[in-house]
Design a protein around this motif. Structure first.
Motif, PDB file in Angstrom:
ATOM      1  N   ALA A  34    -126.954  10.377  26.826  1.00  0.00           N
ATOM      2  CA  ALA A  34    -127.584  10.376  27.957  1.00  0.00           C
ATOM      3  C   ALA A  34    -128.168   8.790  27.785  1.00  0.00           C
ATOM      4  O   ALA A  34    -128.663   8.204  26.616  1.00  0.00           O
ATOM      5  CB  ALA A  34    -128.959  11.128  27.722  1.00  0.00           C
ATOM      6  N   ALA A  35    -128.502   8.146  28.999  1.00  0.00           N
ATOM      7  CA  ALA A  35    -129.128   7.104  29.138  1.00  0.00           C
ATOM      8  C   ALA A  35    -130.665   7.540  29.597  1.00  0.00           C
ATOM      9  O   ALA A  35    -131.453   6.828  29.106  1.00  0.00           O
ATOM     10  CB  ALA A  35    -128.494   6.197  30.267  1.00  0.00           C
ATOM     11  N   PHE A  36    -130.488   8.426  30.553  1.00  0.00           N
ATOM     12  CA  PHE A  36    -131.855   8.841  30.951  1.00  0.00           C
ATOM     13  C   PHE A  36    -131.732  10.188  31.526  1.00  0.00           C
ATOM     14  O   PHE A  36    -130.642  10.790  32.088  1.00  0.00           O
ATOM     15  CB  PHE A  36    -132.650   7.826  31.751  1.00  0.00           C
ATOM     16  N   ALA A  37    -132.568  10.780  31.930  1.00  0.00           N
ATOM     17  CA  ALA A  37    -132.905  12.162  32.486  1.00  0.00           C
ATOM     18  C   ALA A  37    -133.911  12.059  33.652  1.00  0.00           C
ATOM     19  O   ALA A  37    -135.059  11.414  33.396  1.00  0.00           O
ATOM     20  CB  ALA A  37    -133.063  13.258  31.919  1.00  0.00           C
ATOM     21  N   TYR A  38    -133.497  12.555  34.656  1.00  0.00           N
ATOM     22  CA  TYR A  38    -134.431  12.264  36.002  1.00  0.00           C
ATOM     23  C   TYR A  38    -134.457  13.673  36.825  1.00  0.00           C
ATOM     24  O   TYR A  38    -133.375  14.402  37.089  1.00  0.00           O
ATOM     25  CB  TYR A  38    -134.064  11.438  37.139  1.00  0.00           C
ATOM     26  N   ASP A  39    -135.537  14.468  36.666  1.00  0.00           N
ATOM     27  CA  ASP A  39    -136.083  15.818  37.137  1.00  0.00           C
ATOM     28  C   ASP A  39    -135.032  16.644  36.770  1.00  0.00           C
ATOM     29  O   ASP A  39    -134.494  17.598  37.522  1.00  0.00           O
ATOM     30  CB  ASP A  39    -135.868  15.610  38.647  1.00  0.00           C
ATOM     31  N   GLY A  40    -134.684  16.741  35.411  1.00  0.00           N
ATOM     32  CA  GLY A  40    -133.869  17.823  34.742  1.00  0.00           C
ATOM     33  C   GLY A  40    -132.193  17.203  34.915  1.00  0.00           C
ATOM     34  O   GLY A  40    -131.468  17.965  34.201  1.00  0.00           O
ATOM     35  N   THR A  41    -131.875  16.292  35.511  1.00  0.00           N
ATOM     36  CA  THR A  41    -130.592  15.795  35.732  1.00  0.00           C
ATOM     37  C   THR A  41    -130.313  14.698  34.662  1.00  0.00           C
ATOM     38  O   THR A  41    -130.738  13.706  34.632  1.00  0.00           O
ATOM     39  CB  THR A  41    -130.088  15.278  37.241  1.00  0.00           C
ATOM     40  N   VAL A  48    -124.174   5.203  34.158  1.00  0.00           N
ATOM     41  CA  VAL A  48    -124.886   3.946  34.288  1.00  0.00           C
ATOM     42  C   VAL A  48    -123.519   2.858  34.489  1.00  0.00           C
ATOM     43  O   VAL A  48    -123.890   1.929  35.178  1.00  0.00           O
ATOM     44  CB  VAL A  48    -125.782   3.683  33.230  1.00  0.00           C
ATOM     45  N   ASP A  49    -122.707   2.957  33.437  1.00  0.00           N
ATOM     46  CA  ASP A  49    -121.644   2.054  33.398  1.00  0.00           C
ATOM     47  C   ASP A  49    -120.725   1.715  34.863  1.00  0.00           C
ATOM     48  O   ASP A  49    -120.481   0.880  35.376  1.00  0.00           O
ATOM     49  CB  ASP A  49    -120.659   2.249  32.224  1.00  0.00           C
ATOM     50  N   ASP A 316    -133.491   7.530  27.300  1.00  0.00           N
ATOM     51  CA  ASP A 316    -133.065   7.260  25.935  1.00  0.00           C
ATOM     52  C   ASP A 316    -133.705   5.876  25.254  1.00  0.00           C
ATOM     53  O   ASP A 316    -133.877   4.948  26.166  1.00  0.00           O
ATOM     54  CB  ASP A 316    -131.384   7.313  25.483  1.00  0.00           C
ATOM     55  N   ALA A 317    -133.952   5.709  23.894  1.00  0.00           N
ATOM     56  CA  ALA A 317    -134.703   4.578  23.624  1.00  0.00           C
ATOM     57  C   ALA A 317    -133.844   3.323  23.851  1.00  0.00           C
ATOM     58  O   ALA A 317    -134.287   2.294  24.027  1.00  0.00           O
ATOM     59  CB  ALA A 317    -134.763   4.848  21.756  1.00  0.00           C
ATOM     60  N   ALA A 318    -132.371   3.529  23.671  1.00  0.00           N
ATOM     61  CA  ALA A 318    -131.473   2.232  23.951  1.00  0.00           C
ATOM     62  C   ALA A 318    -131.669   1.626  25.304  1.00  0.00           C
ATOM     63  O   ALA A 318    -131.409   0.499  25.676  1.00  0.00           O
ATOM     64  CB  ALA A 318    -130.160   2.454  23.583  1.00  0.00           C
ATOM     65  N   TYR A 319    -132.023   2.628  26.346  1.00  0.00           N
ATOM     66  CA  TYR A 319    -132.118   2.312  27.821  1.00  0.00           C
ATOM     67  C   TYR A 319    -133.720   2.235  28.227  1.00  0.00           C
ATOM     68  O   TYR A 319    -133.877   1.849  29.396  1.00  0.00           O
ATOM     69  CB  TYR A 319    -131.564   3.497  28.660  1.00  0.00           C
ATOM     70  N   LEU A 320    -134.532   2.230  27.477  1.00  0.00           N
ATOM     71  CA  LEU A 320    -135.921   2.361  28.006  1.00  0.00           C
ATOM     72  C   LEU A 320    -136.259   0.831  28.147  1.00  0.00           C
ATOM     73  O   LEU A 320    -136.056  -0.113  27.810  1.00  0.00           O
ATOM     74  CB  LEU A 320    -136.906   2.696  26.765  1.00  0.00           C
ATOM     75  N   PRO A 321    -136.979   0.615  29.429  1.00  0.00           N
ATOM     76  CA  PRO A 321    -137.030  -0.661  30.294  1.00  0.00           C
ATOM     77  C   PRO A 321    -138.379  -1.226  29.407  1.00  0.00           C
ATOM     78  O   PRO A 321    -139.205  -0.631  28.864  1.00  0.00           O
ATOM     79  CB  PRO A 321    -137.426  -0.361  31.505  1.00  0.00           C
TER      80      PRO A 321
END
Length: 335
Positions: A34-41, A48-49, A316-321
């Protein structure tokens, strides 16, 4: 100008790029990919790529080669994608729906006359080179149009209250921002090496015709067909290194070679249009519109910041802005 770069200028909605911010949530329970999750998705790294590939096809965005820059780019990509999803939901909640026909008509107008004799075929080939489908592009066009509608809806009150007195005070704060800068009518040829550029410059100084050389040698498809005509431009519309040379060259003179991201350039100053000081009475309506735009952006940023800070976004930590709660710079390179 390359097709992808032209599309970047044609499609991008600046109000979105100026307002991209994101909310921070604790990083817990995300799948490994995972890169991130938004509202359960859950949005995966490959999602992302691929989203970046779509942005590349539309806006000419390229992932940097430098590792540190690439890391920041990926974080910005995740942030921009999350904001896009939040705005999708906001537009849907507002009842803003863009039809397929409207999106297709918009896309047809964008590419008409820009990509050769068969623009749709050329555009399809361009998308294929990015691994992107036309339906994905249409979805992005629809998203941008929906966000533009949402922007108008959320900023209507802010722009309605601007008076002439407000505009005059705004003008007097900094009259120079409304002055007309010097512009120059330029021609340009792009080639692949400095040696080629030096040779062209020598031929021009011997009296060879610029238009003929441009049609025969330039790598820039758009200007080559016009004999190298770049148009009448301001310095801020050009690559900085190119503008520096072009705006100190005498009219009628060729200049170069100048290296830019597109290659080695040889230019010619055809004419100079002098700048002039602004007079409020002559540009009153333009000042009113500028103030309306500024107030609209302020209102939009405030509303959007609230929306995103309230959104359920987990990175995810690797994608945290780096700046999850702060509005980014206007030109982030993404959207």
């Amino acid at each position: 100008m390359s097709p992808a770069k032209w599309l970047a200028l044609a499609v991008v909605v600046a109000v979105v790029a100026a307002a991209v911010v994101i909310g921070l949530r604790d990083n817990r329970g995300l799948p490994d990919d995972a890169a991130f999750a938004y509202d359960g998705t859950v949005v995966t790294e490959s999602d992302v790529d691929h989203w970046v590939e779509v942005m590349g096809a539309l806006y000419g965005i390229e992932e940097p080669a430098d590792e540190d820059e690439r890391d920041a780019f990926r974080r910005d990509a995740a942030k921009a994608m999350a904001v896009s999803m939040i705005l999708d939901d906001a537009a849907e909640d507002a009842g803003i729906v863009i039809s397929d026909k409207r999106a297709r008509d918009t896309l047809a107008r964008m590419i008409e006359g820009q990509l050769g004799d068969d623009p749709h075929r050329a555009f399809t080939d361009l998308l294929a080179s990015f691994g992107v489908t036309e339906d994905e592009v249409l979805d992005e066009v629809k998203r941008q149009q929906a966000v533009a509608g949402l922007f108008q809806e959320r900023t209507a009150d802010a722009v309605d209250d601007v008076t002439v007195a407000d505009a005059r005070a705004y003008f007097e704060e900094d009259p120079d921002r409304f002055a007309t800068p010097e512009r120059r009518q330029l021609r340009n040829i792009v080639v692949g090496s400095r040696t080629e550029a030096v040779g062209l410059l020598s031929r021009l100084r011997r009296g060879d015709d610029f238009a003929a050389l441009a049609r025969a040698t330039s790598l820039d498809d758009a200007t080559r067909r016009r004999g190298g005509v770049l148009g009448t431009v301001r310095p801020d519309e050009l690559d900085t290194s190119y503008a520096t040379v072009a705006f100190r060259t005498r009219p009628g003179t060729a200049f170069g070679p100048v290296k830019t991201r597109y290659g080695w350039n040889v230019g010619q100053v055809v004419d100079v249009v002098p700048g002039r000081t602004a007079v409020f009475s002559e540009i009153q309506q333009s000042v009113i519109e500028a103030l309306r735009s500024e107030r609209a952006l302020e209102a939009w940023r405030g509303w959007l910041t609230d929306q995103i800070r309230e959104a359920d976004v987990e990175y995810d930590a690797a994608y945290l802005p780096d700046d999850p709660d702060e509005p980014p710079a206007t030109n982030t390179g993404l959207r």
